[in-house]
Design an enzyme around this catalytic site. Structure first.
Site, mmCIF file in Angstrom:
data_model
loop_
_atom_site.group_PDB
_atom_site.id
_atom_site.type_symbol
_atom_site.label_atom_id
_atom_site.label_comp_id
_atom_site.label_asym_id
_atom_site.label_seq_id
_atom_site.Cartn_x
_atom_site.Cartn_y
_atom_site.Cartn_z
ATOM 1 N N LYS A 272 0.832 -1.216 0.000
ATOM 2 C CA LYS A 272 0.000 0.000 0.000
ATOM 3 C C LYS A 272 0.863 1.260 0.000
ATOM 4 C CE LYS A 272 -3.767 -2.466 2.260
ATOM 5 N NZ LYS A 272 -4.374 -2.895 3.521
ATOM 6 N N GLN B 27 -4.341 -1.757 9.898
ATOM 7 C CA GLN B 27 -4.204 -3.078 9.282
ATOM 8 C C GLN B 27 -4.681 -4.173 10.239
ATOM 9 O OE1 GLN B 27 -3.190 -3.691 6.045
ATOM 10 N NE2 GLN B 27 -3.744 -5.804 6.450
ATOM 11 N N ASP C 148 -11.042 2.502 4.345
ATOM 12 C CA ASP C 148 -11.296 1.062 4.258
ATOM 13 C C ASP C 148 -12.798 0.775 4.151
ATOM 14 O OD1 ASP C 148 -9.158 -0.680 4.024
ATOM 15 O OD2 ASP C 148 -8.660 -0.635 6.155
#
Length: 294
Positions: free
Chosen positions: A53, A97, A120
């Site tokens: 990412k 994460q 997200d």
């Protein structure tokens, strides 16, 4: 031969489009999109994902911040760090994460992220907005699948879409997106899971079959209607001594035999996987340009 739905190429197309927009923003003297990621602990897969990412951010001209925390970090410390990033006006998007250590509540951490920075798409606010068909950050994997269907011009209106797997990250949002009024959408959706009876018969009736069950090669040719579009979300490592790495990647679908019956299918790797990062970057661009929350 079926159409192979190439997520690797499509994700690169999206990244190129975002990079072009970033170049325009720079030329206009505007604010460069900035994504922050919090990585707790030393999980190998998580480090790989976050690394990819961060690398993608640099490729397209985004700014990025990686915050590393030990897996012994307290829940309070992590929540405080999330709040600090929430209040930092220079950071447009924040991801934490997963998975997190067992002593930390994923729900508490997710709920702490400002909806405006939740690129997200996991906060209740964004899930709710998506369900209402309001502007929202859609979770990266479902958004990536929708984008693949759109760019490959796969007809969804009036089709029977069967989703196997009901996770809140893929299966459940996918069922909502496929049913809503729009394109891709307007499908008749059946959401199936581990308790579903007659799963094989239901899968056989699908014009579009989206498989996000997490079981290697679960879907076999006898479960697929001839001419169906098959989207495989699964990814698993299996030992393979013929490979230099000692393993190969497979999905939730038995690709070779299902491909013979499908009209279009995503491979593993190179199908849905690459789309998740492209979707995350797209959400961050939306956040930076205040396109969702104004």
């Amino acid at each position: 031969m079926p159409t192979i739905i190439d997520g690797k190429k499509t994700s690169q197309d999206i990244k190129n489009e975002i990079a072009a927009r970033v170049a325009e923003i720079k030329a206009e003297g505007g604010k460069i999109p900035h994504l922050a990621a919090i990585l707790v602990g030393n999980d190998g897969a998580s480090q790989t994902y976050v690394g990819a990412k961060v690398k993608a951010c640099h490729e397209i001209g985004f700014e990025s911040t990686l915050v590393r925390m030990e897996d012994t970090v307290s829940e309070e410390e992590l929540l405080a760090k999330v709040e600090e990033i929430n209040e930092n006006p220079d950071i447009d998007g924040l991801i934490v994460q997963l998975p997190l250590p067992k002593h930390i509540s994923v729900e508490k951490v997710t709920d702490k992220i400002k909806p405006e920075k939740d690129v997200d798409g996991f906060t209740p606010a964004n899930v709710g907005r998506m369900a209402l068909n309001w502007p929202a950050y859609v979770a990266a994997t479902p958004y990536g699948i929708v984008e693949l269907l759109k760019r490959y011009e796969i007809e969804t209106s009036g089709k029977h879409c069967v989703v196997i797997g009901r996770s809140h990250i893929v299966g459940s949002p996918m069922s909502i997106l496929m049913a809503r009024n729009g394109y891709p959408g307007n499908a008749t959706v059946t959401l199936t899971h581990s308790r579903t009876q007659n799963l094989k018969e239901i899968a056989q009736s699908a014009d579009i079959l989206i498989v996000a069950l997490g079981k290697p090669e679960f879907v076999t040719a006898d479960m697929v209607k001839p001419g169906a579009v098959v989207i495989d979300v699964g990814i698993h490592r299996v030992e393979d001594s013929s490979k230099k790495s000692g393993f190969r990647l497979i999905g939730d679908v038995k690709f070779d035999e299902v491909a013979e019956k499908a009209s279009a299918i995503t491979p593993v790797p190179g199908g849905v996987g690459p789309m998740t990062i492209a979707s995350l970057l797209y959400n961050t661009l939306l956040a930076a340009e205040r396109k969702v929350y104004g």
